[in-house]
Write a protein that holds these residues in place. Structure first.
Motif, PDB file in Angstrom:
ATOM      1  N   SER A  31     -18.723  52.941 -12.414  1.00  0.00           N
ATOM      2  CA  SER A  31     -18.932  52.431 -11.002  1.00  0.00           C
ATOM      3  C   SER A  31     -17.896  52.148 -10.122  1.00  0.00           C
ATOM      4  N   LEU A  33     -15.113  50.435 -10.703  1.00  0.00           N
ATOM      5  CA  LEU A  33     -14.453  48.853 -10.968  1.00  0.00           C
ATOM      6  C   LEU A  33     -13.227  49.109 -11.687  1.00  0.00           C
ATOM      7  N   ARG A  62     -18.909  38.827 -12.422  1.00  0.00           N
ATOM      8  CA  ARG A  62     -20.382  39.405 -12.550  1.00  0.00           C
ATOM      9  C   ARG A  62     -21.045  38.307 -13.219  1.00  0.00           C
ATOM     10  N   PRO A  67     -22.902  41.098  -6.843  1.00  0.00           N
ATOM     11  CA  PRO A  67     -23.213  42.306  -7.019  1.00  0.00           C
ATOM     12  C   PRO A  67     -21.812  43.151  -7.008  1.00  0.00           C
ATOM     13  N   VAL A  68     -22.063  44.547  -7.573  1.00  0.00           N
ATOM     14  CA  VAL A  68     -21.053  45.389  -7.915  1.00  0.00           C
ATOM     15  C   VAL A  68     -20.309  45.508  -6.488  1.00  0.00           C
ATOM     16  N   SER A  69     -21.166  45.640  -5.278  1.00  0.00           N
ATOM     17  CA  SER A  69     -20.153  46.199  -4.205  1.00  0.00           C
ATOM     18  C   SER A  69     -19.387  44.866  -3.782  1.00  0.00           C
ATOM     19  N   ALA A  70     -19.627  43.568  -3.975  1.00  0.00           N
ATOM     20  CA  ALA A  70     -18.892  42.435  -3.695  1.00  0.00           C
ATOM     21  C   ALA A  70     -17.762  42.442  -4.711  1.00  0.00           C
ATOM     22  N   ARG A  72     -16.181  44.856  -6.177  1.00  0.00           N
ATOM     23  CA  ARG A  72     -15.252  45.984  -5.750  1.00  0.00           C
ATOM     24  C   ARG A  72     -14.348  45.572  -4.500  1.00  0.00           C
ATOM     25  N   ARG A  73     -15.204  44.549  -3.491  1.00  0.00           N
ATOM     26  CA  ARG A  73     -14.263  44.184  -2.423  1.00  0.00           C
ATOM     27  C   ARG A  73     -13.159  43.232  -2.923  1.00  0.00           C
ATOM     28  N   ASP A  76     -10.361  45.236  -4.565  1.00  0.00           N
ATOM     29  CA  ASP A  76      -9.487  45.820  -3.988  1.00  0.00           C
ATOM     30  C   ASP A  76      -8.782  44.794  -3.041  1.00  0.00           C
TER      31      ASP A  76
END
Length: 321
Positions: A31, A33, A62, A67-70, A72-73, A76
């Motif tokens: 993903s 991450l 998690r 969610p995975v998108s959050a 990732r942010r 980052d």
């Protein structure tokens, strides 16, 4: 982190140290991450010294169902700024809103199930159909649509919004079966067949002659009068001429560009007494907003009745039977 000569570790060792499965580490890597440091000559994944702490952070995020998108942010931002900041704050706030909606839906479903369970067996199928037509958590959109069709055309949006706030009951956060049943009946009432001619007949005659500006003045004045009357009702005071009634009559007088005189009050009393009514709506609204075993909360409908009774007392006209 790892005992190997190059300071890197394989996917199995990383998974064991983090207390997760190899499949989980592989998913996070695929993903994007959890970046790999390199691949071995045999094509196996190798991870750097910071991977364990990053994996633990991913697992914690998690665990909160982010969610995975959050995730990732957040990662980052942490990599750029050195610590989680607004991305984490926004994600947690969003998750709390989602969880609140889910809890509201669960509370509503529980009360709905109890409403079905507690009624006589012969009535359960009908009650289930009635309650099942309402979403969980419930929406007030059908009630708002009803009033938008009922209100005078071309009223300013701000005036419409103010009226809807007063006329559309919000279901309680922790509903009882009584609330669920009343709200379901209310939605069924406003969603029933009603063509334009029938809808227009429910619009009070005392309201119809007002143009858009006058309608806004009328409903703003009525809202203030209903609030004052509601305060009197909460103190269990019977209808009487006073500030609330003066504001009530002044709203009609202003909308019709006429003076507030004893003669106008007598005409208004007779006109309002003859107007069509939607009593059932207000009865159900009171059930939605009031404690199941407590004193009914005033509604615009019950406040209107209180003011009308005060107007009849003052003008000497007879109340309708």
């Amino acid at each position: 982190m790892c005992a190997s000569y190059d300071g890197l570790c394989g996917i199995g060792e990383l998974a064991e140290r983090a207390g997760v499965s190899v499949k989980t580490v592989r998913f996070y890597s695929d993903s994007g991450l959890l970046p790999e440091a390199s691949r071995s000559a045999g094509g196996h994944r190798r991870y750097g010294p910071d991977s364990l702490e990053r994996l633990r952070m991913i697992r914690s995020l998690r665990t909160m169902d982010l969610p995975v998108s959050a995730v990732r942010r957040i990662l980052d931002e942490e990599e750029t700024a050195g610590s989680p900041g607004s991305a984490l704050e926004d994600a947690v706030a969003g998750q709390l809103r989602t969880l609140g909606s889910q809890l509201a839906a669960l509370r509503w479903r529980e009360a709905a199930l109890r409403a079905v369970q507690e009624c006589p067996a012969a009535e359960r199928a009908g009650r289930l159909r009635l309650i099942g037509a309402v979403t969980a958590p419930p929406t007030t959109a059908p009630l708002a649509r009803f009033w938008r069709g009922w209100l005078p055309p071309r009223m300013p949006a701000r005036s419409v919004a103010a009226f809807l706030e007063a006329a559309v009951p919000q279901p309680p956060d922790d509903p009882d079966p009584v609330h669920v049943l009343a709200f379901a009946r209310l939605c069924a009432l406003v969603s029933g067949p009603c063509d334009g001619e029938e809808r227009s007949r429910t619009q009070p005659h005392a309201h119809k002659e007002a143009d858009a500006r006058a309608s806004a003045v009328l409903y703003a004045g009525l809202a203030e009068a209903y609030e004052l009357a509601g305060a009197e009702m909460r103190h269990e005071r019977g209808p009487y001429p006073g500030e609330a009634l003066d504001g009530f009559v002044a709203a009609y007088a202003s909308a019709h560009d006429t003076a507030d005189t004893p003669g106008f009050r007598r005409v208004l009393a007779r006109q309002l007494a003859a107007d069509p009514r939607i009593d059932r709506y207000w009865e159900l609204t009171a059930e939605v907003v009031s404690p199941p075993a407590g004193r009914p909360e005033p509604t615009p409908g019950s406040a209107h009745d209180w003011l009308l009774a005060a107007l009849h007392t003052q003008s000497g006209t007879a109340l309708p039977a």
